[in-house]
Write a protein that holds these residues in place. Structure first.
Motif, PDB file in Angstrom:
ATOM      1  N   ASN A  68       0.876  -1.152   0.000  1.00 12.74           N
ATOM      2  CA  ASN A  68       0.000   0.000   0.000  1.00 12.74           C
ATOM      3  C   ASN A  68       0.922   1.213   0.000  1.00 12.74           C
ATOM      4  O   ASN A  68       1.639   1.444   0.957  1.00 12.74           O
ATOM      5  CB  ASN A  68      -0.919  -0.133   1.217  1.00 12.74           C
ATOM      6  CG  ASN A  68      -1.297   1.161   1.902  1.00 12.74           C
ATOM      7  OD1 ASN A  68      -1.035   2.261   1.409  1.00 12.74           O
ATOM      8  ND2 ASN A  68      -1.926   1.038   3.050  1.00 12.74           N
ATOM      9  N   MET A  70       1.290   5.166  -0.198  1.00 12.83           N
ATOM     10  CA  MET A  70       0.696   6.492  -0.199  1.00 12.83           C
ATOM     11  C   MET A  70       1.642   7.363  -1.016  1.00 12.83           C
ATOM     12  O   MET A  70       2.742   7.671  -0.573  1.00 12.83           O
ATOM     13  CB  MET A  70       0.552   7.011   1.238  1.00 12.83           C
ATOM     14  CG  MET A  70      -0.150   8.357   1.314  1.00 12.83           C
ATOM     15  SD  MET A  70      -0.500   8.866   3.023  1.00 12.83           S
ATOM     16  CE  MET A  70       1.121   9.416   3.535  1.00 12.83           C
ATOM     17  N   ARG A 101      -0.277  21.871   2.025  1.00 15.58           N
ATOM     18  CA  ARG A 101       1.160  21.682   2.263  1.00 15.58           C
ATOM     19  C   ARG A 101       1.482  22.071   3.700  1.00 15.58           C
ATOM     20  O   ARG A 101       0.715  22.796   4.335  1.00 15.58           O
ATOM     21  CB  ARG A 101       1.968  22.570   1.323  1.00 15.58           C
ATOM     22  CG  ARG A 101       1.864  22.225  -0.133  1.00 15.58           C
ATOM     23  CD  ARG A 101       2.835  23.107  -0.913  1.00 15.58           C
ATOM     24  NE  ARG A 101       2.895  22.718  -2.307  1.00 15.58           N
ATOM     25  CZ  ARG A 101       2.077  23.166  -3.243  1.00 15.58           C
ATOM     26  NH1 ARG A 101       1.147  24.051  -2.932  1.00 15.58           N
ATOM     27  NH2 ARG A 101       2.185  22.745  -4.487  1.00 15.58           N
ATOM     28  N   GLU A 105       8.772  21.241   5.684  1.00 15.60           N
ATOM     29  CA  GLU A 105       9.065  19.798   5.721  1.00 15.60           C
ATOM     30  C   GLU A 105       8.106  18.971   4.881  1.00 15.60           C
ATOM     31  O   GLU A 105       8.384  17.813   4.601  1.00 15.60           O
ATOM     32  CB  GLU A 105       9.127  19.300   7.174  1.00 15.60           C
ATOM     33  CG  GLU A 105       7.816  19.308   7.942  1.00 15.60           C
ATOM     34  CD  GLU A 105       7.548  20.638   8.638  1.00 15.60           C
ATOM     35  OE1 GLU A 105       7.956  21.701   8.116  1.00 15.60           O
ATOM     36  OE2 GLU A 105       6.908  20.628   9.702  1.00 15.60           O
ATOM     37  N   TRP A 106       6.982  19.554   4.489  1.00 13.27           N
ATOM     38  CA  TRP A 106       5.998  18.756   3.747  1.00 13.27           C
ATOM     39  C   TRP A 106       5.448  19.581   2.588  1.00 13.27           C
ATOM     40  O   TRP A 106       4.460  20.311   2.733  1.00 13.27           O
ATOM     41  CB  TRP A 106       4.862  18.292   4.685  1.00 13.27           C
ATOM     42  CG  TRP A 106       4.007  17.257   4.036  1.00 13.27           C
ATOM     43  CD1 TRP A 106       2.796  17.444   3.444  1.00 13.27           C
ATOM     44  CD2 TRP A 106       4.337  15.888   3.847  1.00 13.27           C
ATOM     45  NE1 TRP A 106       2.362  16.270   2.901  1.00 13.27           N
ATOM     46  CE2 TRP A 106       3.277  15.298   3.143  1.00 13.27           C
ATOM     47  CE3 TRP A 106       5.439  15.095   4.205  1.00 13.27           C
ATOM     48  CZ2 TRP A 106       3.277  13.951   2.788  1.00 13.27           C
ATOM     49  CZ3 TRP A 106       5.434  13.755   3.857  1.00 13.27           C
ATOM     50  CH2 TRP A 106       4.357  13.196   3.157  1.00 13.27           C
ATOM     51  N   PHE A 111      -2.487  13.725  -2.640  1.00 12.39           N
ATOM     52  CA  PHE A 111      -2.277  12.394  -2.053  1.00 12.39           C
ATOM     53  C   PHE A 111      -3.010  11.368  -2.911  1.00 12.39           C
ATOM     54  O   PHE A 111      -4.224  11.496  -3.112  1.00 12.39           O
ATOM     55  CB  PHE A 111      -2.860  12.339  -0.633  1.00 12.39           C
ATOM     56  CG  PHE A 111      -2.012  13.022   0.405  1.00 12.39           C
ATOM     57  CD1 PHE A 111      -1.724  14.371   0.308  1.00 12.39           C
ATOM     58  CD2 PHE A 111      -1.515  12.306   1.486  1.00 12.39           C
ATOM     59  CE1 PHE A 111      -0.941  14.997   1.273  1.00 12.39           C
ATOM     60  CE2 PHE A 111      -0.740  12.922   2.456  1.00 12.39           C
ATOM     61  CZ  PHE A 111      -0.447  14.268   2.352  1.00 12.39           C
ATOM     62  N   MET A 113      -3.532   7.253  -3.229  1.00 14.99           N
ATOM     63  CA  MET A 113      -3.266   5.948  -2.622  1.00 14.99           C
ATOM     64  C   MET A 113      -3.237   4.879  -3.714  1.00 14.99           C
ATOM     65  O   MET A 113      -4.208   4.716  -4.451  1.00 14.99           O
ATOM     66  CB  MET A 113      -4.348   5.630  -1.587  1.00 14.99           C
ATOM     67  CG  MET A 113      -4.020   4.459  -0.702  1.00 14.99           C
ATOM     68  SD  MET A 113      -2.548   4.728   0.328  1.00 14.99           S
ATOM     69  CE  MET A 113      -3.184   5.893   1.526  1.00 14.99           C
ATOM     70  N   ARG A 119       5.898  -4.094  -4.055  1.00 13.69           N
ATOM     71  CA  ARG A 119       6.401  -2.727  -4.230  1.00 13.69           C
ATOM     72  C   ARG A 119       6.764  -2.423  -5.681  1.00 13.69           C
ATOM     73  O   ARG A 119       6.608  -1.293  -6.136  1.00 13.69           O
ATOM     74  CB  ARG A 119       7.597  -2.487  -3.307  1.00 13.69           C
ATOM     75  CG  ARG A 119       7.132  -2.486  -1.871  1.00 13.69           C
ATOM     76  CD  ARG A 119       8.193  -2.051  -0.900  1.00 13.69           C
ATOM     77  NE  ARG A 119       7.600  -2.072   0.440  1.00 13.69           N
ATOM     78  CZ  ARG A 119       8.127  -1.510   1.509  1.00 13.69           C
ATOM     79  NH1 ARG A 119       9.293  -0.895   1.406  1.00 13.69           N
ATOM     80  NH2 ARG A 119       7.519  -1.564   2.661  1.00 13.69           N
ATOM     81  N   GLN A 141       6.933  11.447  -3.693  1.00 13.44           N
ATOM     82  CA  GLN A 141       7.489  10.366  -2.877  1.00 13.44           C
ATOM     83  C   GLN A 141       6.448   9.267  -2.749  1.00 13.44           C
ATOM     84  O   GLN A 141       5.241   9.515  -2.902  1.00 13.44           O
ATOM     85  CB  GLN A 141       7.798  10.863  -1.453  1.00 13.44           C
ATOM     86  CG  GLN A 141       9.052  11.696  -1.353  1.00 13.44           C
ATOM     87  CD  GLN A 141       9.515  11.826   0.101  1.00 13.44           C
ATOM     88  OE1 GLN A 141       8.698  11.939   1.013  1.00 13.44           O
ATOM     89  NE2 GLN A 141      10.818  11.812   0.298  1.00 13.44           N
ATOM     90  N   LEU A 143       5.241   6.658   0.191  1.00 15.56           N
ATOM     91  CA  LEU A 143       5.385   6.245   1.590  1.00 15.56           C
ATOM     92  C   LEU A 143       4.715   4.887   1.744  1.00 15.56           C
ATOM     93  O   LEU A 143       3.494   4.764   1.624  1.00 15.56           O
ATOM     94  CB  LEU A 143       4.717   7.243   2.544  1.00 15.56           C
ATOM     95  CG  LEU A 143       5.530   8.493   2.909  1.00 15.56           C
ATOM     96  CD1 LEU A 143       5.626   9.447   1.732  1.00 15.56           C
ATOM     97  CD2 LEU A 143       4.912   9.203   4.100  1.00 15.56           C
ATOM     98  N   TYR A 144       5.515   3.861   1.995  1.00 13.79           N
ATOM     99  CA  TYR A 144       4.953   2.521   2.179  1.00 13.79           C
ATOM    100  C   TYR A 144       4.558   2.331   3.627  1.00 13.79           C
ATOM    101  O   TYR A 144       5.246   2.779   4.540  1.00 13.79           O
ATOM    102  CB  TYR A 144       5.989   1.458   1.809  1.00 13.79           C
ATOM    103  CG  TYR A 144       6.258   1.380   0.335  1.00 13.79           C
ATOM    104  CD1 TYR A 144       5.321   0.828  -0.528  1.00 13.79           C
ATOM    105  CD2 TYR A 144       7.454   1.849  -0.191  1.00 13.79           C
ATOM    106  CE1 TYR A 144       5.570   0.752  -1.886  1.00 13.79           C
ATOM    107  CE2 TYR A 144       7.706   1.775  -1.550  1.00 13.79           C
ATOM    108  CZ  TYR A 144       6.762   1.224  -2.395  1.00 13.79           C
ATOM    109  OH  TYR A 144       6.997   1.148  -3.733  1.00 13.79           O
ATOM    110  N   SER A 145       3.455   1.627   3.821  1.00  7.58           N
ATOM    111  CA  SER A 145       3.118   1.263   5.193  1.00  7.58           C
ATOM    112  C   SER A 145       3.795  -0.059   5.478  1.00  7.58           C
ATOM    113  O   SER A 145       3.769  -0.975   4.662  1.00  7.58           O
ATOM    114  CB  SER A 145       1.610   1.136   5.366  1.00  7.58           C
ATOM    115  OG  SER A 145       1.111   0.072   4.625  1.00  7.58           O
TER     116      SER A 145
END
Lengths: 157, 155
Positions: A68, A70, A101, A105-106, A111, A113, A119, A141, A143-145
């Motif tokens: 999954n 993100m 935003r 930092e972000w 977003f 999903m 992967r 980027q 982001l893997y859970s």
């Protein structure tokens, strides 16, 4: 808007419908109303968008979609509606949201999903999104859970 | 984790009924009729899907932000504290999803509250308890119509 009976009905159904022969009657008995009213209230919540759908809610992980990702994207604000819709219609995308935003930092505002069996599959799908967004995306980027720590339906607190 | 095998009936059930569950007095009987099985078989198939956690439930999906308010929140937790912090976050009744993710922001969770004041209070509690700032990213727009999950990709 929602009245107390609607709220009680949401409470009673958010963990799922009973697997009884007449599930809306079972709920009606719990709530002290009749089954026709349960059905009518659920229909009203569907019609006005409070309920999005009623059905079997699959668990992506158990179905083998264990990666999954993100994916988060820093895209042009002026074009976010078009870019968001381009991503939202992809069949491997389960959620697609604009969020604020949180700089520095972000920097990401979109977003998306992405679900895949592994992967590698998520990365291929992410590359498709990157190609769609093209020059309108500055950076992204995945982001893997690595762990689901809690997952329940919506709860009224 | 091995992918559980679905029976042919379960496969068809998931193809057909991720949305538009009949709002009739006997929805399972109606579904069974459409899938050409009997009601007991259909209820057994649903019960089995739930017991194996292939479906989390059969029921309504509520639209976010129509009932109360919610946000996606993230914390950047020192790795040695992650397990304890994650466990604390999961105990909060306002948290319905909590995921560890591989990133500087390594804990991501959805907070749902009755109103903005309640949401701010929960965030303040988390910040006080953990000593970490919460990054709150509420949804501004949604670009996806959720009609369920396409099982045909699995085949």
């Amino acid at each position: 808007m929602l009245d107390p009976i609607d709220r009680a009905l949401i409470h009673a159904t958010q963990a799922g419908l009973p697997l009884t022969v007449r599930p809306y009657h079972t709920l009606a008995v719990q709530l002290g109303i009749n089954a026709d009213e349960v059905i009518q209230r659920l229909q009203n919540m569907l019609d006005n968008g409070i309920i999005r759908r009623i059905g079997a809610i699959p668990n992506h992980y158990a179905l083998g979609y264990q990666a999954n990702g993100m994916t988060v994207w820093d895209v042009d604000d002026d074009l976010i509606d078009e870019l968001g819709l381009c991503c939202g219609v992809l069949d491997f995308v389960s959620h697609c949201y604009q969020r604020p935003r949180h700089c520095p930092e972000w920097p990401y505002n979109l977003f998306v999903m992405v679900h895949g069996k592994n992967r590698n599959e998520v990365e291929q799908k992410t590359a498709q999104i990157a190609a769609l967004l093209g020059v309108h995306c500055r950076q992204h980027q995945i982001l893997y859970s690595n762990r689901i720590l809690k997952k329940t339906g919506l709860r009224l607190t | 984790m091995p992918v559980p095998s679905l029976t042919a009936l379960q496969q068809r059930l998931l193809d057909r009924f991720q949305h538009r569950l009949p709002l009739s007095p006997t929805p399972y009987a109606d579904m069974a009729k459409r899938l050409d099985v009997d009601e007991a078989q259909l209820i057994d198939a649903l019960d089995d899907l739930q017991n194996k956690h292939i479906i989390s439930r059969i029921g309504p999906v509520f639209k976010p932000h129509r009932i109360g308010t919610s946000t996606l929140a993230a914390l950047s937790v020192p790795s040695q504290d992650l397990a304890a912090t994650a466990a604390f976050i999961s105990t909060l009744p306002e948290v319905n999803h909590n995921y560890a993710r591989e990133h500087l922001f390594n804990l991501w969770f959805v907070l749902t509250a009755t109103d903005e004041a309640h949401l701010r209070a929960v965030i303040a509690t988390i910040e006080t308890t953990t000593g970490l700032p919460v990054m709150s990213l509420p949804m501004l727009r949604e670009f996806h119509i959720d009609l369920g999950f396409q099982l045909n990709h699995m085949r």
